[in-house]
Design a protein around this motif. Structure first.
Motif, PDB file in Angstrom:
ATOM      1  N   TRP A 322       0.864  -1.183   0.000  1.00  9.07           N
ATOM      2  CA  TRP A 322       0.000   0.000   0.000  1.00  9.07           C
ATOM      3  C   TRP A 322       0.893   1.223   0.000  1.00  9.07           C
ATOM      4  O   TRP A 322       2.066   1.144   0.374  1.00  9.07           O
ATOM      5  CB  TRP A 322      -0.912   0.003   1.235  1.00  9.07           C
ATOM      6  CG  TRP A 322      -0.172   0.355   2.474  1.00  9.07           C
ATOM      7  CD1 TRP A 322       0.083   1.611   2.959  1.00  9.07           C
ATOM      8  CD2 TRP A 322       0.498  -0.550   3.365  1.00  9.07           C
ATOM      9  NE1 TRP A 322       0.851   1.531   4.095  1.00  9.07           N
ATOM     10  CE2 TRP A 322       1.120   0.227   4.361  1.00  9.07           C
ATOM     11  CE3 TRP A 322       0.625  -1.946   3.409  1.00  9.07           C
ATOM     12  CZ2 TRP A 322       1.864  -0.339   5.398  1.00  9.07           C
ATOM     13  CZ3 TRP A 322       1.363  -2.505   4.442  1.00  9.07           C
ATOM     14  CH2 TRP A 322       1.965  -1.713   5.413  1.00  9.07           C
ATOM     15  N   ASP A 324       0.267   5.593   0.792  1.00 12.84           N
ATOM     16  CA  ASP A 324      -0.655   6.705   1.040  1.00 12.84           C
ATOM     17  C   ASP A 324      -0.001   7.974   0.515  1.00 12.84           C
ATOM     18  O   ASP A 324       1.061   8.370   1.003  1.00 12.84           O
ATOM     19  CB  ASP A 324      -0.943   6.858   2.535  1.00 12.84           C
ATOM     20  CG  ASP A 324      -1.557   5.586   3.121  1.00 12.84           C
ATOM     21  OD1 ASP A 324      -2.277   4.895   2.392  1.00 12.84           O
ATOM     22  OD2 ASP A 324      -1.296   5.300   4.297  1.00 12.84           O
ATOM     23  N   LYS A 329      -5.440   6.640  -1.156  1.00 18.13           N
ATOM     24  CA  LYS A 329      -5.050   5.357  -0.609  1.00 18.13           C
ATOM     25  C   LYS A 329      -4.830   4.410  -1.785  1.00 18.13           C
ATOM     26  O   LYS A 329      -5.769   4.068  -2.496  1.00 18.13           O
ATOM     27  CB  LYS A 329      -6.180   4.852   0.293  1.00 18.13           C
ATOM     28  CG  LYS A 329      -5.838   3.660   1.109  1.00 18.13           C
ATOM     29  CD  LYS A 329      -6.904   3.398   2.176  1.00 18.13           C
ATOM     30  CE  LYS A 329      -6.838   4.398   3.320  1.00 18.13           C
ATOM     31  NZ  LYS A 329      -5.545   4.386   4.005  1.00 18.13           N
ATOM     32  N   GLN A 331      -3.439   0.819  -3.271  1.00 20.75           N
ATOM     33  CA  GLN A 331      -3.170  -0.550  -2.827  1.00 20.75           C
ATOM     34  C   GLN A 331      -2.953  -1.434  -4.060  1.00 20.75           C
ATOM     35  O   GLN A 331      -3.703  -1.352  -5.029  1.00 20.75           O
ATOM     36  CB  GLN A 331      -4.342  -1.058  -1.969  1.00 20.75           C
ATOM     37  CG  GLN A 331      -4.475  -0.221  -0.687  1.00 20.75           C
ATOM     38  CD  GLN A 331      -5.698  -0.532   0.152  1.00 20.75           C
ATOM     39  OE1 GLN A 331      -6.819  -0.348  -0.298  1.00 20.75           O
ATOM     40  NE2 GLN A 331      -5.500  -0.986   1.378  1.00 20.75           N
TER      41      GLN A 331
END
Ligand SMILES: Cc1cc2nc3c(=O)[nH]c(=O)nc-3n(C[C@H](O)[C@H](O)[C@H](O)COP(=O)(O)OP(=O)(O)OC[C@H]3O[C@@H](n4cnc5c(N)ncnc54)[C@H](O)[C@@H]3O)c2cc1C
Lengths: 410, 65
Positions: A322, A324, A329, A331
């Motif tokens: 992942w 940020d 966000k 992933q």
């Protein structure tokens, strides 16, 4: 007679291995040796919440005093210097010898050092001290240049911009994210910086960095010069395998393991995390992970294979990472760059798209996935990948999920 | 019986818990963890603790002896 497991490396791979040994029925001593003096801490927040100051250092702790944690002994502030495989012992930097029955190598990686001459005001980011020092310079304000448009570089750019600094990201590749996402999807993420008001100079290399903190000059290969107060160099990581050179083990950009994460040519030495290179069946070659979930899953696998010696399980994870960046966000499951086609589900428009890109391999199965601001789709994709689902079935499932709307609670 | 707890404020939707124990943890449409059970039998402790330890923000705990 009680056995001793010695884990070398006190970050996430080492600590999680030790915890899993203690919780999973290893009956002897569990000792973790770490070069860093700092209590074991976690790294992902160092380019995110810790760098921006939203989290303090207490949120980074890897040991939280749970039942298994009490059985984990720590020996911090001293590096292992030599592994004697035949004699089953380690030599530490202070000369101490530590015998083991089983040893786990979890010495991770270090930031690839800046190759440019200037030192003052140039940061790399790997340790909590690195992050604190970078934060101090960012809070001073002024132009920031980030060299490297990979995950860590992108996160630092987002954090610095969030702290109010004007930021430019430089990378010699025109589309740095294509390495991970493939050439068709790469621009989606590579474009995130401009969308958030951060300048990019992609396709441009750095020739030299001159000056000192507060007054740096980054000279690019097209002849232009960027002035910067602070420069961050995020150009990858190199495995901490140098200390093993005297051991006779097979070292090739990481320590070479078998499919059970046992170090090749040994019976009682295992490896986990960023330092381990093992044969991944989906890749058809030895690979080295550089992501948090790999470290944790490999740690669990190693601990299991130590406790259940006679019945080891091979390590064949579905990769997951992942990132940020800004308010996005991101992933990724599987290895998109290896795939042959893709399909977009959801909506890519808007400031904060909620979408998935499903990738297929040549056999017609779901092979990898990228999700944006949509954890629920990521969960589905990881499950479908583990089950080797058909691509068409995966798309049908994701289309159904796309109809469900968030409540807006978060 | 081990008691499961989740810190919904800390949860970032990284979803490792679901990959580890999908009968116990799920992620909702807002990207936040949902506990499918509040307690698990003692025999399940190790597996569920391992899933909890795979949370990158330590939002999950398994309490009680
Ligand atoms: C800033 C940053 C942000 C990240 N963000 C993400 C993210 O968002 N998502 C994601 O999936 N991954 C992320 N990662 C990657 C993830 O943190 C790593 O994959 C993970 O830390 C690897 O764990 P490790 O224990 O194998 O190695 P490391 O974390 O590198 O730890 C190795 C430890 O071993 C010690 N050591 C080294 N040599 C010796 C020796 N000879 N003797 C004793 N001790 C030694 C080191 O000092 C260190 O403490 C990020 C990494 C960084 C640096």
């Amino acid at each position: 007679m009680s056995r001793t497991a010695v884990v070398v490396g006190s970050s996430v791979a080492g600590v999680r291995t030790a915890q899993a040994l203690a919780a999973g029925g290893f009956d002897g001593r569990v000792l973790v040796i770490g070069a860093e003096r700092t209590e074991p801490y976690d790294k992902p927040p160092l380019s995110k919440h810790f760098l921006t100051g939203v989290w303090d250092a207490s949120r980074l702790a890897l040991l939280n005093g749970g039942r298994a944690d009490e059985r984990v002994e720590l020996r911090l502030g001293v590096a292992a210097e030599h592994l004697d495989v035949a004699g089953k012992q380690l030599r530490l930097a202070d000369g101490t010898r530590v015998p083991y029955d089983v040893c786990v190598i979890a010495t991770g990686a270090s930031a690839r050092p800046s190759p440019w001459a200037a030192r003052d005001g140039i940061h790399v980011l790997r340790t909590v001290q690195d992050s604190a020092a970078l934060r101090r310079d960012l809070l001073r304000g002024g132009e920031v240049v980030v060299v490297g448009g990979g995950f860590v570089g992108a996160e630092v750019a987002a954090a610095a911009s969030g702290l109010g600094c004007p930021v430019t990201v430089v990378d010699p590749l025109v589309d740095p994210m294509a390495r991970v996402l493939g050439p068709r999807v790469g621009p989606l993420l590579t474009g995130i910086h401009e969308r958030h008001g951060v300048r990019t100079r992609f396709g441009t290399g750095v020739v030299a960095i001159e000056g000192t903190s507060g007054g740096l000059r980054v000279i690019l290969d097209d002849g232009s010069v960027l002035a910067a107060s602070t420069v961050v160099v995020g150009i990858g990581a190199v495995p901490n395998d140098g200390w093993l050179r005297s051991s006779g083990l097979d070292i090739a950009d990481g320590v070479i393991c078998d499919e059970y994460c046992r170090v090749q040519g040994t019976r009682d030495v295992f490896a986990a995390g960023d330092v381990a290179r093992w044969p991944h069946p989906r890749h058809g070659e030895h690979v080295r992970g550089e992501h948090w979930t790999n470290a944790v899953e490999q740690a669990a696998c190693v601990a299991r294979n130590i406790v259940h010696q006679g019945d080891p399980v091979p390590y064949r994870p579905v990769e997951y990472v992942w990132s940020d960046q800004y308010d996005w966000k991101i992933q990724i499951a599987g290895s998109p760059a290896l795939m042959s086609g893709h399909h977009v589900i959801g909506d890519l428009t808007g400031d904060r798209p909620r979408a998935a890109v499903a990738y297929t391999d040549t056999t017609g199965r779901l092979g990898a996935a990228l999700t944006l601001n949509w954890p629920r789709a990521l969960v589905a994709c990881r499950r479908l990948l583990a089950a080797a689902a058909e691509f068409t079935q995966a798309i049908t499932e994701l289309d159904l999920l796309a109809d469900a709307r968030p409540t807006g609670r978060r | 019986m081990p008691i499961l707890r989740a810190d919904h404020g800390a949860c970032q939707g990284y979803a490792n818990c679901v990959a580890g124990a999908s009968d116990v943890y799920d992620i909702d449409d807002d990207g936040v963890v949902v506990l499918l059970k509040e307690r698990v039998p003692e025999e399940e402790r190790q597996r569920v603790e391992e899933a909890a330890r795979s949370c990158p923000v330590s939002a999950l705990t398994v309490e009680g002896g």
